[in-house]
Design a protein around this motif. Structure first.
Motif, PDB file in Angstrom:
ATOM      1  N   LYS A 143       0.843  14.347  29.605  1.00 30.63           N
ATOM      2  CA  LYS A 143       0.392  13.320  30.553  1.00 30.63           C
ATOM      3  C   LYS A 143      -1.078  13.516  30.882  1.00 30.63           C
ATOM      4  CE  LYS A 143       4.414  11.928  33.243  1.00 30.63           C
ATOM      5  NZ  LYS A 143       5.192  12.329  34.420  1.00 30.63           N
ATOM      6  N   ARG A 144      -1.451  14.772  31.184  1.00 28.85           N
ATOM      7  CA  ARG A 144      -2.855  15.064  31.495  1.00 28.85           C
ATOM      8  C   ARG A 144      -3.738  14.685  30.325  1.00 28.85           C
ATOM      9  NH1 ARG A 144      -4.978  20.296  32.701  1.00 28.85           N
ATOM     10  NH2 ARG A 144      -3.333  21.298  31.449  1.00 28.85           N
ATOM     11  N   LEU A 145      -3.277  15.059  29.135  1.00 30.03           N
ATOM     12  CA  LEU A 145      -4.048  14.794  27.931  1.00 30.03           C
ATOM     13  C   LEU A 145      -4.272  13.291  27.743  1.00 30.03           C
ATOM     14  CD1 LEU A 145      -5.269  15.829  25.229  1.00 30.03           C
ATOM     15  CD2 LEU A 145      -2.980  15.682  24.260  1.00 30.03           C
ATOM     16  N   SER A 150       5.117   0.416  23.046  1.00 25.89           N
ATOM     17  CA  SER A 150       6.462   0.053  23.454  1.00 25.89           C
ATOM     18  C   SER A 150       6.505  -0.250  24.945  1.00 25.89           C
ATOM     19  CB  SER A 150       7.431   1.195  23.138  1.00 25.89           C
ATOM     20  OG  SER A 150       7.099   2.348  23.891  1.00 25.89           O
ATOM     21  N   GLN A 151       5.408   0.126  25.651  1.00 22.30           N
ATOM     22  CA  GLN A 151       5.349  -0.055  27.102  1.00 22.30           C
ATOM     23  C   GLN A 151       6.468   0.706  27.805  1.00 22.30           C
ATOM     24  OE1 GLN A 151       2.808  -2.847  28.760  1.00 22.30           O
ATOM     25  NE2 GLN A 151       2.081  -1.330  27.294  1.00 22.30           N
ATOM     26  N   HIS A 152       6.771   1.882  27.274  1.00 27.34           N
ATOM     27  CA  HIS A 152       7.763   2.736  27.922  1.00 27.34           C
ATOM     28  C   HIS A 152       7.061   3.965  28.487  1.00 27.34           C
ATOM     29  CE1 HIS A 152      11.053   0.333  26.677  1.00 27.34           C
ATOM     30  NE2 HIS A 152      11.007   0.645  25.397  1.00 27.34           N
ATOM     31  N   PRO A 153       7.591   4.528  29.588  1.00 30.77           N
ATOM     32  CA  PRO A 153       6.989   5.741  30.141  1.00 30.77           C
ATOM     33  C   PRO A 153       7.139   6.921  29.185  1.00 30.77           C
ATOM     34  CG  PRO A 153       8.988   5.149  31.342  1.00 30.77           C
ATOM     35  CD  PRO A 153       8.689   4.021  30.411  1.00 30.77           C
ATOM     36  N   ILE A 154       6.236   7.883  29.329  1.00 32.10           N
ATOM     37  CA  ILE A 154       6.165   8.974  28.369  1.00 32.10           C
ATOM     38  C   ILE A 154       7.463   9.785  28.297  1.00 32.10           C
ATOM     39  CG2 ILE A 154       5.110  10.593  30.006  1.00 32.10           C
ATOM     40  CD1 ILE A 154       3.428  11.609  27.565  1.00 32.10           C
ATOM     41  N   ASP A 180      10.542   8.773  28.611  1.00 30.37           N
ATOM     42  CA  ASP A 180      11.512   8.083  27.760  1.00 30.37           C
ATOM     43  C   ASP A 180      11.151   8.241  26.294  1.00 30.37           C
ATOM     44  OD1 ASP A 180      12.439   7.322  30.156  1.00 30.37           O
ATOM     45  OD2 ASP A 180      12.155   5.156  29.889  1.00 30.37           O
ATOM     46  N   VAL A 181       9.849   8.077  26.013  1.00 30.76           N
ATOM     47  CA  VAL A 181       9.409   8.158  24.618  1.00 30.76           C
ATOM     48  C   VAL A 181       9.662   9.547  24.057  1.00 30.76           C
ATOM     49  CG1 VAL A 181       7.366   8.136  23.145  1.00 30.76           C
ATOM     50  CG2 VAL A 181       7.721   6.297  24.795  1.00 30.76           C
ATOM     51  N   LEU A 182       9.357  10.556  24.858  1.00 32.82           N
ATOM     52  CA  LEU A 182       9.584  11.924  24.398  1.00 32.82           C
ATOM     53  C   LEU A 182      11.064  12.166  24.137  1.00 32.82           C
ATOM     54  CD1 LEU A 182       7.167  14.022  26.642  1.00 32.82           C
ATOM     55  CD2 LEU A 182       6.871  13.331  24.267  1.00 32.82           C
ATOM     56  N   ARG A 183      11.881  11.747  25.089  1.00 36.18           N
ATOM     57  CA  ARG A 183      13.314  11.984  24.926  1.00 36.18           C
ATOM     58  C   ARG A 183      13.850  11.295  23.679  1.00 36.18           C
ATOM     59  NH1 ARG A 183      13.259  12.839  30.187  1.00 36.18           N
ATOM     60  NH2 ARG A 183      12.946  10.645  30.707  1.00 36.18           N
ATOM     61  N   SER A 184      13.413  10.063  23.454  1.00 37.87           N
ATOM     62  CA  SER A 184      14.007   9.326  22.338  1.00 37.87           C
ATOM     63  C   SER A 184      13.382   9.676  20.990  1.00 37.87           C
ATOM     64  CB  SER A 184      13.907   7.821  22.591  1.00 37.87           C
ATOM     65  OG  SER A 184      12.554   7.414  22.544  1.00 37.87           O
ATOM     66  N   SER A 185      12.073   9.938  20.968  1.00 33.56           N
ATOM     67  CA  SER A 185      11.425  10.077  19.665  1.00 33.56           C
ATOM     68  C   SER A 185      10.795  11.436  19.392  1.00 33.56           C
ATOM     69  CB  SER A 185      10.345   8.998  19.505  1.00 33.56           C
ATOM     70  OG  SER A 185      10.883   7.730  19.775  1.00 33.56           O
ATOM     71  N   PHE A 186      10.460  12.173  20.444  1.00 37.72           N
ATOM     72  CA  PHE A 186       9.795  13.461  20.224  1.00 37.72           C
ATOM     73  C   PHE A 186      10.441  14.557  21.071  1.00 37.72           C
ATOM     74  CE2 PHE A 186       6.814   9.982  19.623  1.00 37.72           C
ATOM     75  CZ  PHE A 186       6.176  10.281  18.436  1.00 37.72           C
ATOM     76  N   PRO A 187      11.757  14.716  20.960  1.00 33.40           N
ATOM     77  CA  PRO A 187      12.453  15.633  21.871  1.00 33.40           C
ATOM     78  C   PRO A 187      11.885  17.055  21.843  1.00 33.40           C
ATOM     79  CG  PRO A 187      13.861  14.961  20.023  1.00 33.40           C
ATOM     80  CD  PRO A 187      12.661  14.076  20.007  1.00 33.40           C
ATOM     81  N   TRP A 188      11.328  17.461  20.710  1.00 38.57           N
ATOM     82  CA  TRP A 188      10.823  18.832  20.633  1.00 38.57           C
ATOM     83  C   TRP A 188       9.538  19.024  21.445  1.00 38.57           C
ATOM     84  CZ3 TRP A 188      10.587  15.145  16.905  1.00 38.57           C
ATOM     85  CH2 TRP A 188       9.333  14.785  16.448  1.00 38.57           C
ATOM     86  N   CYS A 189       8.967  17.927  21.944  1.00 39.33           N
ATOM     87  CA  CYS A 189       7.742  18.027  22.733  1.00 39.33           C
ATOM     88  C   CYS A 189       8.017  17.912  24.226  1.00 39.33           C
ATOM     89  CB  CYS A 189       6.755  16.938  22.330  1.00 39.33           C
ATOM     90  SG  CYS A 189       6.251  17.003  20.607  1.00 39.33           S
ATOM     91  N   LEU A 190       9.299  17.778  24.603  1.00 37.77           N
ATOM     92  CA  LEU A 190       9.635  17.514  26.000  1.00 37.77           C
ATOM     93  C   LEU A 190       9.083  18.569  26.949  1.00 37.77           C
ATOM     94  CD1 LEU A 190      13.220  16.017  26.268  1.00 37.77           C
ATOM     95  CD2 LEU A 190      11.188  15.356  27.591  1.00 37.77           C
ATOM     96  N   GLU A 191       9.080  19.837  26.502  1.00 35.76           N
ATOM     97  CA  GLU A 191       8.630  20.908  27.392  1.00 35.76           C
ATOM     98  C   GLU A 191       7.164  20.745  27.777  1.00 35.76           C
ATOM     99  OE1 GLU A 191       8.084  24.748  25.677  1.00 35.76           O
ATOM    100  OE2 GLU A 191       8.405  24.019  23.638  1.00 35.76           O
ATOM    101  N   HIS A 192       6.413  19.941  27.019  1.00 37.81           N
ATOM    102  CA  HIS A 192       4.993  19.776  27.314  1.00 37.81           C
ATOM    103  C   HIS A 192       4.685  18.472  28.038  1.00 37.81           C
ATOM    104  CE1 HIS A 192       4.854  22.600  23.783  1.00 37.81           C
ATOM    105  NE2 HIS A 192       4.141  23.248  24.682  1.00 37.81           N
ATOM    106  N   GLU A 193       5.708  17.854  28.611  1.00 42.77           N
ATOM    107  CA  GLU A 193       5.517  16.521  29.166  1.00 42.77           C
ATOM    108  C   GLU A 193       4.322  16.446  30.113  1.00 42.77           C
ATOM    109  OE1 GLU A 193       8.990  14.631  30.754  1.00 42.77           O
ATOM    110  OE2 GLU A 193       7.800  13.115  31.814  1.00 42.77           O
ATOM    111  N   ASP A 194       4.217  17.409  31.034  1.00 43.04           N
ATOM    112  CA  ASP A 194       3.140  17.329  32.029  1.00 43.04           C
ATOM    113  C   ASP A 194       1.770  17.452  31.387  1.00 43.04           C
ATOM    114  OD1 ASP A 194       4.955  16.945  33.999  1.00 43.04           O
ATOM    115  OD2 ASP A 194       5.054  19.061  34.607  1.00 43.04           O
ATOM    116  N   ASP A 195       1.642  18.407  30.461  1.00 40.48           N
ATOM    117  CA  ASP A 195       0.362  18.573  29.788  1.00 40.48           C
ATOM    118  C   ASP A 195       0.012  17.339  28.955  1.00 40.48           C
ATOM    119  OD1 ASP A 195      -0.226  21.004  30.853  1.00 40.48           O
ATOM    120  OD2 ASP A 195       0.709  22.160  29.237  1.00 40.48           O
TER     121      ASP A 195
END
Length: 691
Positions: A194-196, A171-175, A177-192
Motif C-alpha cells: 500500500k505504501r509503495l 479492476s477497481q478493487h481494493p488491494i 481483495d486483489v491480493l487474496r484472489s490473485s497474489f495470495p503469496w504477497c498477502l503478508e506484505h499488504e501494508d508495505d
DNA sequence: CTACCGGAACTTTTT
DNA sequence: GTTCCGGTAG
C-alpha cells in the motif's frame, strides 16, 4: 492497382456481399447493439461496414469513435472502411481524408482526448507517458527507497508490484481483495505494498507523467467531470468497440459515459475468446452488456467463413466444455477438409523437426510460409524452433514477446527525448543519468532534484560542477545536448534524434555488445522521426504502439519476402492462417502451470487454446512432446513426462486424428488417401503441379 | 558512491 | 539466462 474509374455504387450493392445476419447488424438502427461474433464470422467486415454505413448516411467521420484492441486491427478496419467509401464514390484512386474517423486503441484515443481536454481537469496536456518497463523501473526505485528491498523477508519484485498495482486500478478493487484472489503469496506484505503504491502515485502526479492505467483513469475522470465530460460527449455520435470481451471495468465505464443513453453504441466481441483477464479484462462486460443500457439488441454472427467443417467440429468441441457462454452455433459452408491432428512427439527436438518438416512439405505444395503460423503459450516456447529455423536459413517473423521499443538502446534514446520533453519525468531522468559513467542511483537522484528546483531548466545543470570525476567527459556533451533539445526554437525531429545519437553512441559502445546493430536501429529511428509532427506525439506512439515500431525498425518490407509466422496465442487473436501449428500443447504449458489455481483461470486457458485452434483455415496440428528435459537453468539431466493438454484429452480426442511426430513409418500412411479433400487443398495441389 | 563480483531466486499472456 | 541482493575494492 485500383486506378481505373468505376461507376459509383450504392450502399445497397456494397452491402450485398454480406450474409443476412451481418446485414442486419450493419444496418441496425441507433439502439445500443451487441454483435456476438464467433471466431471467423466476418467481424471486421461487419464492423467496418457499419462505420461506412453511418458515413453513407451523412454522418461526419470525425464524429465516429472506433475503438480497437491493437493498432494493427485499427489499420485493417480503416483500410476496409476506406475501400467501401471509394466504391461508393466510384473512384479507384485513394480518396481524401479517408481516415478521418477517430480510430485506435483505448489508450491511443484516450491520449488524444486528454491532450485536447486535459487542461479542464487540471491535467497538464504536455504529460509524458511511461510504458510498462518505465513504470516497473519507477516502482523499483521507490521500492528500494522505502527500504523494501531488504532480503530477510523477500518482497515481491518490481514487476509483480506493478502487476498488483495495475490490477487494482483496472479492476477497481481494493488491494486486499486483489491480493487474496490473485497474489495470495504477497498477502503478508499488504501494508508495505500500500505504501509503495501510494508513493508511486504521488511521484507520477508530482512529475507530470502518466502510465498506461492513468490514461484510462484520466479519460474516465474527464467524462465524470460535468463540464469537460459534456465537451467530450459532444464530439461523438457513434462509438464502436471491437473485442469487447477483453475490455476491463474502466473501459466499460468509459463507453457508458461516452453515450449515457447507449444510442449509437455498437460493441463486437466473442465471450469464448476472452483471454486478457490477467490484465483485468472482465468477461462480464460482454455477458452483462445487455444490462448496461436500456433496449440493447443482441445479434449473433454464426456463419464461419474461415475453417473447414472438420476443424470447426473440433474447435466447437473444445469450447463446448466452457461453463457460461452466450449462445452460438457456429457453422461453415466449407465442407470436408482434413481432420485436425494431434501430433505426439518423442521430445522437444522431434516437435521442432516435425513442424519444420511439415511447413516445408506444405510449401512444396504451394502454400507460402506466411500462410502458416506456429503458435505457443509463452514466448520462450519458440526458442528452440527459432534456433533451428536460423540454422536452416528459413525466414520467420515473431509476434509477441520482446519488442524493439523494449530493447535497452531504444529505451535509452526514448528516455533522453522524454526528459527533454518533460524535465520532471523521473523514470526518464534516472535512466538517462545512470547511463553516464560514474553516475549511479544516488547521484542521479540528486541531479534530478536539482533540476526540479531549477524549474526544469537544463541550464541548472550547466552551472553545477561535474557530478563525479568519472562522469566528466560524458557530462560535457550531455548537458549541452539537453539544453539544445529544449531551445525555444526546436530543431526538426530527425535532427534532434541525430543529436541524441551523436552524444549517446560512445556510451552505447561502452555499455552494450553488438553496438553496430544497435546503432543501426537508432539510425532507423532518426529516419522514422520524420513521420511525426512533434516530439510528444512520437514519444506517445513509441509507448503506446510498440509492435508497429518493431515492424518499422525491422526495415522496409521486401516485396516478395516470405516468412513463417511465430506468435504467442495472445498475439494471434484476430488473425488467421491456412495452416496452424500449436506447439507445447501439453498439460503444464497449456494450460500453463501458472494458471491452474482456480476454475476461472483454467477456463481462460481453455478459451486461449480455443483462440489458437480457431486461427486455422485448412490445416491444424496440435503438437506436444512426450518427454521434457526439465529446469533449463540447472543443467541436470532430469526429465519428466508430459501429457496432451486436458482440453483435448478430456472428451474431444476423437475430433482429431493421431499422428506421430517422428519420421519413421508415417510417410506412406499419411499421404493423400484421405477421401475428403477441401477446396483449398485442391487449389493447393493444382498450383503445385506447375510450381 | 559507483562498479563489479558472486550467490540465490525467479521465469505467462500485453495496451 | 536473467534479475536482484549483498559484499567489497577503489
Amino acid at each position: 492497382m485500383e486506378t481505373a474509374q468505376r461507376a459509383p455504387e450504392t450502399i445497397g450493392t456494397v452491402l450485398a456481399d454480406l450474409n443476412s445476419a451481418q446485414y442486419a447488424a450493419v444496418t441496425h438502427d441507433d439502439a445500443p447493439l451487441l454483435i456476438v461474433a464467433g471466431a471467423g464470422t466476418g467481424k471486421t467486415t461487419t464492423l467496418a461496414s457499419r462505420v461506412a454505413w453511418h458515413i453513407s448516411n451523412g454522418i461526419d467521420p470525425r464524429r465516429i469513435l472506433l475503438l480497437t484492441f491493437t493498432r494493427r486491427a485499427s489499420q485493417e478496419m480503416t483500410k476496409r472502411v476506406d475501400g467501401i467509401l471509394r466504391r461508393l464514390r466510384g473512384d479507384g484512386a485513394r480518396g481524401p481524408g479517408g481516415s478521418a474517423v477517430w480510430g485506435g486503441t483505448f489508450h491511443a484515443m484516450g491520449t488524444r482526448l486528454l491532450r485536447l481536454h486535459g487542461a479542464s481537469i487540471q491535467l497538464d496536456p504536455g504529460f509524458t507517458i511511461m510504458d510498462r518497463g518505465d513504470s516497473e523501473d519507477l516502482m523499483g526505485v521507490i521500492r528500494s527507497q522505502l527500504g523494501l528491498a531488504r532480503t530477510d523477508r523477500r518482497f515481491p519484485q518490481k514487476g509483480t508490484c506493478m502487476d498488483i498495482y495495475s490490477r487494482c486500478v483496472n479492476s477497481q478493487h481494493p488491494i486486499g481483495d486483489v491480493l487474496r484472489s490473485s497474489f495470495p503469496w504477497c498477502l503478508e506484505h499488504e501494508d508495505d505494498l500500500k505504501r509503495l503504491c501510494a508513493d508511486y502515485v504521488e511521484r507520477k502526479i508530482e512529475t507530470g507523467v502518466l502510465d498506461y492505467d492513468d490514461i484510462l483513469l484520466y479519460w474516465l475522470g474527464l467524462l465524470e467531470d460535468p463540464a469537460a465530460g459534456a465537451e467530450v460527449r459532444k464530439r461523438f455520435d457513434y462509438v464502436l468497440v471491437d473485442e469487447f470481451q477483453d475490455t476491463n471495468a474502466l473501459q466499460a465505464r468509459i463507453v457508458q459515459l461516452l453515450r449515457p443513453d447507449g444510442r449509437g453504441v455498437t460493441v463486437v466481441g466473442d465471450d469464448a475468446q476472452s483471454i486478457y483477464s490477467f490484465r483485468a479484462a472482465d468477461v462480464r462486460n460482454i455477458l452483462d452488456f445487455p444490462t448496461l443500457f436500456d433496449g440493447v439488441d443482441v445479434l449473433p454472427l454464426e456463419q464461419n467463413y474461415r475453417s473447414t467443417q472438420q476443424i470447426l467440429d473440433a474447435t466447437n468441441r473444445v469450447i463446448a466444455g466452457a461453463s457460461e457462454r452466450l449462445e452460438k452455433n457456429l457453422w461453415t459452408a466449407r465442407e470436408g477438409g482434413e481432420l485436425p491432428a494431434v501430433v505426439s512427439c518423442h521430445d522437444e527436438d522431434e516437435q521442432t523437426d516435425f513442424v519444420i518438416r511439415r511447413v516445408l512439405e506444405l510449401r512444396e505444395t504451394g502454400l507460402q510460409l506466411k500462410q502458416q503460423a506456429v503458435l505457443f503459450r509463452a514466448t520462450h516456447h519458440s526458442l528452440p524452433l527459432e534456433l533451428e529455423l536460423q540454422r536452416r536459413n528459413i525466414p520467420y517473423k515473431k509476434y509477441g514477446g520482446l519488442k524493439f521499443t523494449e530493447t535497452a538502446h531504444v529505451k535509452d534514446l526514448g528516455a533522453i527525448l522524454r526528459l527533454a520533453e518533460n524535465p520532471r519525468d523521473l523514470s526518464a531522468g534516472l535512466r538517462v543519468l545512470t547511463l553516464l559513467p560514474g553516475v549511479g542511483p544516488a547521484t542521479a537522484q540528486r541531479l534530478m532534484e536539482a533540476l526540479t528546483e531549477g524549474g526544469g531548466d537544463f541550464l541548472t545543470w550547466a552551472d553545477l560542477p561535474t557530478p563525479t570525476p568519472a562522469a566528466k567527459f560524458a557530462w560535457a556533451s550531455f548537458v549541452p545536448l539537453m539544453i539544445d533539445l529544449t531551445r525555444p526554437d526546436p530543431m526538426d525531429l530527425s535532427a534532434q534524434v541525430h543529436a541524441v545519437r551523436e552524444m549517446y553512441a560512445p556510451l552505447l559502445e561502452r555499455r552494450y555488445d553488438n553496438a553496430t546493430a544497435r546503432l543501426r536501429d537508432l539510425e532507423q529511428i532518426e529516419r522514422l522521426a520524420a513521420r511525426f509532427d512533434d516530439r510528444l506525439t512520437m514519444l506517445a506512439d513509441m509507448a503506446l504502439d510498440p509492435p508497429a515500431w518493431a515492424e518499422d525498425l525491422a526495415g522496409p518490407p521486401v516485396l516478395d519476402e516470405d516468412f513463417l509466422i511465430l506468435s504467442t496465442m495472445h498475439s494471434a487473436k484476430g488473425l488467421e492462417w491456412d495452416a496452424v501449428y500449436l506447439i507445447h500443447a501439453a498439460d503444464g504449458n497449456m494450460p500453463s502451470d501458472m494458471a491452474t489455481g482456480s476454475v476461472e483461470e483454467i477456463e481462460e486457458e481453455r478459451r486461449l487454446f480455443y483462440v489458437g485452434c480457431t486461427r486455422a483455415k485448412d490445416w491444424l496440428y496440435v503438437c506436444f512432446p512426450l518427454r521434457y528435459y526439465k529446469s533449463p537453468w540447472n543443467h541436470t539431466d532430469a526429465h519428466g513426462y508430459a501429457q496432451l493438454t486436458r482440453f483435448i484429452a478430456d472428451g474431444c480426442r476423437d475430433a482429431f486424428r493421431e499422428e506421430a511426430g517422428g519420421v519413421r513409418g508415417e510417410r506412406d500412411t499419411d499421404e493423400p488417401a484421405d477421401p475428403a479433400v477441401s477446396g483449398a487443398a485442391i487449389k493447393t495441389r493444382l498450383r503445385a503441379m506447375w510450381a
